[in-house]
Scaffold this motif. Structure first.
Motif, PDB file in Angstrom:
ATOM      1  N   LEU A 117       0.842  -1.196   0.000  1.00 21.90           N
ATOM      2  CA  LEU A 117       0.000   0.000   0.000  1.00 21.90           C
ATOM      3  C   LEU A 117       0.877   1.246   0.000  1.00 21.90           C
ATOM      4  N   GLU A 118       0.950   1.887  -1.152  1.00 27.75           N
ATOM      5  CA  GLU A 118       1.708   3.143  -1.282  1.00 27.75           C
ATOM      6  C   GLU A 118       0.846   4.167  -1.988  1.00 27.75           C
ATOM      7  N   HIS A 119      -0.158   4.585  -1.291  1.00 21.44           N
ATOM      8  CA  HIS A 119      -1.117   5.500  -1.893  1.00 21.44           C
ATOM      9  C   HIS A 119      -1.410   6.581  -0.866  1.00 21.44           C
ATOM     10  N   GLY A 120      -1.383   7.830  -1.333  1.00 20.97           N
ATOM     11  CA  GLY A 120      -1.563   8.933  -0.403  1.00 20.97           C
ATOM     12  C   GLY A 120      -0.223   9.540  -0.069  1.00 20.97           C
ATOM     13  N   SER A 121      -0.242  10.559   0.805  1.00 19.80           N
ATOM     14  CA  SER A 121       1.019  11.229   1.128  1.00 19.80           C
ATOM     15  C   SER A 121       1.849  10.340   2.050  1.00 19.80           C
ATOM     16  N   GLU A 122       3.150  10.625   2.104  1.00 18.61           N
ATOM     17  CA  GLU A 122       4.076   9.746   2.783  1.00 18.61           C
ATOM     18  C   GLU A 122       3.761   9.582   4.279  1.00 18.61           C
ATOM     19  N   ASP A 123       3.480  10.701   4.937  1.00 19.09           N
ATOM     20  CA  ASP A 123       3.219  10.632   6.372  1.00 19.09           C
ATOM     21  C   ASP A 123       1.790  10.196   6.669  1.00 19.09           C
ATOM     22  N   GLN A 124       0.916  10.321   5.671  1.00 17.30           N
ATOM     23  CA  GLN A 124      -0.481   9.989   5.929  1.00 17.30           C
ATOM     24  C   GLN A 124      -1.029   9.122   4.797  1.00 17.30           C
ATOM     25  N   GLY A 125      -0.515   7.901   4.714  1.00 21.34           N
ATOM     26  CA  GLY A 125      -0.962   7.006   3.651  1.00 21.34           C
ATOM     27  C   GLY A 125      -2.395   6.562   3.861  1.00 21.34           C
ATOM     28  N   LEU A 126      -2.987   6.051   2.803  1.00 19.13           N
ATOM     29  CA  LEU A 126      -4.366   5.573   2.907  1.00 19.13           C
ATOM     30  C   LEU A 126      -4.393   4.179   3.515  1.00 19.13           C
ATOM     31  N   SER A 127      -5.511   3.848   4.133  1.00 16.15           N
ATOM     32  CA  SER A 127      -5.701   2.481   4.617  1.00 16.15           C
ATOM     33  C   SER A 127      -6.834   1.845   3.816  1.00 16.15           C
ATOM     34  N   CYS A 128      -7.018   0.539   4.008  1.00 13.09           N
ATOM     35  CA  CYS A 128      -7.978  -0.209   3.191  1.00 13.09           C
ATOM     36  C   CYS A 128      -9.349   0.464   3.130  1.00 13.09           C
ATOM     37  N   ILE A 129      -9.875   0.790   4.325  1.00 18.64           N
ATOM     38  CA  ILE A 129     -11.263   1.250   4.316  1.00 18.64           C
ATOM     39  C   ILE A 129     -11.409   2.719   3.922  1.00 18.64           C
ATOM     40  N   ASP A 130     -10.309   3.350   3.544  1.00 18.36           N
ATOM     41  CA  ASP A 130     -10.454   4.667   2.933  1.00 18.36           C
ATOM     42  C   ASP A 130     -11.138   4.552   1.582  1.00 18.36           C
ATOM     43  N   CYS A 131     -10.961   3.424   0.940  1.00 18.35           N
ATOM     44  CA  CYS A 131     -11.595   3.217  -0.372  1.00 18.35           C
ATOM     45  C   CYS A 131     -12.587   2.049  -0.358  1.00 18.35           C
ATOM     46  N   HIS A 132     -12.256   0.976   0.377  1.00 15.91           N
ATOM     47  CA  HIS A 132     -13.142  -0.192   0.385  1.00 15.91           C
ATOM     48  C   HIS A 132     -14.303   0.020   1.344  1.00 15.91           C
ATOM     49  N   HIS A 133     -15.429  -0.524   0.951  1.00 16.18           N
ATOM     50  CA  HIS A 133     -16.613  -0.442   1.805  1.00 16.18           C
ATOM     51  C   HIS A 133     -16.375  -1.291   3.052  1.00 16.18           C
ATOM     52  N   PRO A 134     -16.541  -0.715   4.234  1.00 21.15           N
ATOM     53  CA  PRO A 134     -16.190  -1.462   5.449  1.00 21.15           C
ATOM     54  C   PRO A 134     -17.089  -2.681   5.688  1.00 21.15           C
ATOM     55  N   GLN A 135     -18.359  -2.614   5.261  1.00 23.98           N
ATOM     56  CA  GLN A 135     -19.233  -3.771   5.474  1.00 23.98           C
ATOM     57  C   GLN A 135     -19.382  -4.610   4.208  1.00 23.98           C
ATOM     58  N   ASP A 136     -19.814  -3.969   3.171  1.00 24.78           N
ATOM     59  CA  ASP A 136     -20.072  -4.721   1.944  1.00 24.78           C
ATOM     60  C   ASP A 136     -18.812  -4.771   1.090  1.00 24.78           C
ATOM     61  N   ARG A 137     -18.063  -5.854   1.251  1.00 24.42           N
ATOM     62  CA  ARG A 137     -16.740  -5.936   0.627  1.00 24.42           C
ATOM     63  C   ARG A 137     -16.760  -6.029  -0.897  1.00 24.42           C
ATOM     64  N   ASP A 138     -17.934  -6.251  -1.468  1.00 24.69           N
ATOM     65  CA  ASP A 138     -18.009  -6.314  -2.925  1.00 24.69           C
ATOM     66  C   ASP A 138     -18.021  -4.921  -3.555  1.00 24.69           C
ATOM     67  N   TYR A 139     -17.932  -3.921  -2.710  1.00 26.18           N
ATOM     68  CA  TYR A 139     -18.007  -2.546  -3.216  1.00 26.18           C
ATOM     69  C   TYR A 139     -16.918  -1.671  -2.622  1.00 26.18           C
ATOM     70  N   LEU A 140     -16.755  -0.529  -3.251  1.00 23.38           N
ATOM     71  CA  LEU A 140     -15.924   0.526  -2.693  1.00 23.38           C
ATOM     72  C   LEU A 140     -16.857   1.539  -2.052  1.00 23.38           C
ATOM     73  N   GLU A 141     -16.279   2.471  -1.299  1.00 22.49           N
ATOM     74  CA  GLU A 141     -17.131   3.498  -0.698  1.00 22.49           C
ATOM     75  C   GLU A 141     -16.435   4.843  -0.758  1.00 22.49           C
ATOM     76  N   ASP A 142     -17.147   5.860  -1.211  1.00 21.76           N
ATOM     77  CA  ASP A 142     -16.518   7.178  -1.273  1.00 21.76           C
ATOM     78  C   ASP A 142     -16.747   7.942   0.029  1.00 21.76           C
ATOM     79  N   LYS A 143     -16.237   9.149   0.093  1.00 22.33           N
ATOM     80  CA  LYS A 143     -16.268   9.908   1.352  1.00 22.33           C
ATOM     81  C   LYS A 143     -17.672  10.313   1.754  1.00 22.33           C
TER      82      LYS A 143
END
Ligand code: SF4
Ligand code: SF4
Lengths: 201, 322
Positions: A105-131
Motif C-alpha cells: 500500500l503506497e497510496h496517499g502522502s508519505e506521512d499519511q498514507g491511505l488504509s484499506c477502508i479509505d476506499c473499500h466499503h467497510p461492510q459490503d466488501r463487494d463494493y468501494l465506498e466514497d467519502k
C-alpha cells in the motif's frame, strides 16, 4: 523634436503594416481547426478491429455523450470478495493463505498514507465506498478516484488523461483508472526502457 | 476541409505532376535501349536467370513502369498492390494483405504528446518498429524520445540515446517523430514529387517514385525522416502483414521513410501503434475536425505548444502539460 516624432510615427506605421500583412499570409491550421464545428459521426468509420476486453457503459458523460470503460471486476482474481468475507470465522491457516499479504500500500502522502477502508466499503466488501458514503462499483472506480484526483478525472472524461482502447473512431471506449494504475500503489515503477536508440545519420 | 476543396487540390496536384514529371518520359526512352537490364534495376540486384521466374520478371517489368501513386486510377492502384503482394509471395514466400484505401471524409489527423506524463519507457518505439516493418539490422526508428533537463524545450539539448532506469528524477521526456506539417517544407524540396500531404493531413512517400536524393530530409526542421541504406531486414514471423501502399509495406532499398501516423491502421479507425502501446497515456490521437474528439479537448483545455512554431511549418503535433 517634431521631426523625430514624425519619423517615429512613420516607423510605427510601417511596423504595424508589415505585421498585419505577415499575419494575413500566415493562416494557421489552428484557425481552421477552431472553425470546424460540424459534428463528425465517429460510427460512420468502418472498423477492422473491435474492442475485445469487457467494457461497461460509464455512469458519466463526456463531451460526445455516453462512453464505455474497461471493466475491472473480471480482472480481480478472487472477486466476489463476499465469498470469503462472510460472518464465519477464518482459521489462521486459511488466513495466511488468503489475506492480502502481497499488497503493497503506497497510496496517499508519505506521512499519511491511505488504509484499506479509505476506499473499500467497510461492510459490503463487494463494493468501494466514497467519502460521502456512496457504494461504488469496482467497474466504476473513477467515481471514487475522482474525489481526490478531480483534475485527472476531468481530463480523463475529456480525453487528455488516460486513453482510448484500440480505435480513435467508433464508440468511445476508454481505459479505467485501474487498468493502468495499481490502485494500491498507483505510481508507475521505475524500469529500463523497452529499447534504445542509435545515432541519427 | 470540404471534399470539393480536396478534389480541386487533387486535380491541381495531378496537373502539376503531369507537367513536371519528365522522369517518366525519360525512362520510357531509355527503356527501349536497355530493355533487358531494367527489370533488374527495379530491385537493385540482378536476379540469376533461373532463380527469377518469367512471372516475376514480368511483374517487375510492369512495376517499373507504373505511375506516381497520385496519378493512378483506383484500378491501377489495385493492380500494383496485387503485383506487390504476388512479388512478396514469390520473393520471400510472404502472404501480405496490402491496401491502397483512400482518406476518410471529414477527417484531419492530429497528435498531442503529454510531456508531464511520458516517463521514457519507449514502448511506443518498439511497437512502431514492429508495426511498420522497420529494419532490425540498423535499428531504424521513426520515433525518438529525448531525456530532457527541466526548463528546456528544444530536444537538441536533450539525450536521445539514454539507456538506464527511467524515469530519472527531475528529468522529463519528449517524443519526436514526423509532425505531419500542414505546410510541410519536405514535400516542397522533393524533385520527383515523391512525397506529399494527403487530404487527411498525412505526409506520405511513394517509395517507388522516391529516388533517394534525401533533399526532403535536409528540408525537415524536425526529426521526421529516415533514409534506408538497405532493404529492411525483419525476421519472417515478425513481419506485419496488413500493409498499406503508402505505409508500412516493406520498402525497397535506398528510399526515404517516415512515420505515416500508421496510415494502414488509422484509415480504418484504429489508433497508431505508438498510441496503443503507450503505458502512461501520454499520447493522444484523433480527428482535428471533430469538435468532440479527444485531441480537440486537449487543444482547447490544455496548455499546448508546437516545436519551432516560428518556422511556420504548422505541424499537426502538439506538446502539452497537465
Ligand atoms: S516533420 Fe519533417 S518530414 Fe514531417 S511533415 Fe514536417 S517537415 Fe516533413
Ligand atoms: S529522398 Fe525521395 S522523397 Fe525525399 S526528396 Fe528525394 S526523391 Fe523526394
Amino acid at each position: 523634436m517634431t521631426k523625430l516624432n514624425y519619423s517615429c510615427l512613420f516607423l510605427l506605421f510601417f511596423v504595424g503594416l508589415s505585421h498585419s500583412l505577415g499575419a494575413a499570409s500566415e493562416k494557421s491550421i489552428v484557425d481552421e481547426i477552431k472553425n470546424a464545428e460540424d459534428r463528425f459521426d465517429n460510427r460512420s468509420v468502418p472498423l477492422v478491429e473491435q474492442v475485445v476486453d469487457e467494457a461497461v457503459l460509464a455512469k458519466e458523460e463526456y463531451q460526445g455523450g455516453s462512453f464505455r470503460v474497461l471493466a475491472r471486476k473480471a480482472k480481480i482474481e478472487r472477486y466476489k470478495c463476499s465469498s470469503c468475507h462472510t460472518d464465519k470465522p477464518v482459521t489462521a491457516q486459511q488466513g495466511a493463505l488468503l489475506t492480502h499479504g502481497d499488497i503493497i500500500l503506497e497510496h496517499g502522502s508519505e506521512d499519511q498514507g491511505l488504509s484499506c477502508i479509505d476506499c473499500h466499503h467497510p461492510q459490503d466488501r463487494d463494493y468501494l465506498e466514497d467519502k460521502k458514503g456512496r457504494k461504488i462499483d469496482f467497474d466504476h472506480s473513477y467515481q471514487l478516484c475522482g474525489q481526490c484526483h478531480f483534475r485527472q478525472k476531468r481530463d480523463w472524461l475529456g480525453g487528455a488523461h488516460g486513453k482510448r482502447v484500440v480505435n480513435w473512431a467508433g464508440e468511445r471506449t476508454v481505459y479505467n483508472c485501474t487498468t493502468c494504475h495499481n490502485p494500491h500503489s498507483p505510481r508507475f515503477e521505475k524500469r529500463f526502457p523497452a529499447t534504445y536508440s542509435v545515432e541519427l545519420d | 476541409m470540404s471534399s470539393k476543396k480536396i478534389k480541386n487540390k487533387e486535380i491541381r496536384a495531378a496537373s502539376l505532376l503531369e507537367k513536371k514529371s519528365t522522369r517518366r518520359n525519360f525512362l520510357k526512352g531509355l527503356s527501349i535501349a536497355a530493355a533487358a537490364g531494367s527489370a533488374a534495376l527495379t530491385t537493385g540486384c540482378i536476379p540469376a536467370a533461373d532463380a527469377a521466374s518469367t512471372e516475376e520478371l514480368k511483374l517487375r517489368w510492369q512495376e517499373f513502369f507504373k505511375k506516381n501513386y497520385r496519378l493512378m486510377t483506383q484500378e491501377e492502384k489495385d493492380a500494383t498492390v496485387a503485383r506487390l503482394e504476388r512479388l512478396s509471395k514469390l520473393n520471400a514466400n510472404l502472404d501480405v494483405q496490402m491496401g491502397s484505401y483512400p482518406p476518410l471524409d471529414g477527417v484531419l489527423y492530429g497528435y498531442a504528446f503529454n510531456i508531464t506524463r511520458c516517463e521514457g519507457f519507449m514502448e511506443c518505439v518498439t511497437a512502431c518498429v514492429k508495426e511498420n516493418n522497420l529494419d532490425r539490422k540498423t535499428n531504424t526508428q521513426y520515433i525518438r524520445i529525448f531525456e530532457m533537463e527541466p526548463g528546456q524545450l528544444d530536444p537538441s539539448t536533450g539525450d536521445g540515446q539514454y539507456y538506464h532506469e527511467v524515469p530519472v528524477d527531475n528529468k522529463f521526456y519528449m517524443g519526436t517523430q514526423c509532425f505531419h506539417c500542414e505546410k510541410a517544407p519536405c514535400t516542397k524540396a522533393c524533385p520527383t514529387k515523391a512525397t506529399w500531404k494527403e487530404p487527411d493531413g498525412i505526409v506520405v512517400v511513394d517509395y517507388d517514385w522516391c529516388i533517394g536524393c534525401r533533399y526532403c530530409q535536409a528540408a525537415c526542421p524536425y526529426y521526421g525522416r529516415r533514409f534506408n541504406w538497405g532493404k529492411p531486414e525483419i525476421p519472417k514471423e515478425e513481419v506485419t502483414r496488413r500493409q498499406h501502399y503508402l505505409g508500412n509495406r516493406i520498402r525497397p532499398m535506398g528510399k526515404m521513410e517516415k512515420c505515416t501516423f500508421c496510415i494502414q491502421r488509422t484509415r480504418k479507425g484504429r489508433l497508431p501503434a505508438c498510441v496503443e502501446a503507450c503505458p502512461t497515456g501520454a499520447r493522444v490521437f484523433g480527428n482535428l475536425l471533430d469538435p468532440e474528439s479527444e485531441i480537440r479537448y486537449v487543444l482547447k483545455h490544455k496548455k499546448v505548444f508546437r516545436m519551432k512554431e516560428e518556422l511556420g511549418t504548422d505541424p499537426k503535433f502538439w506538446y502539452f502539460i497537465d
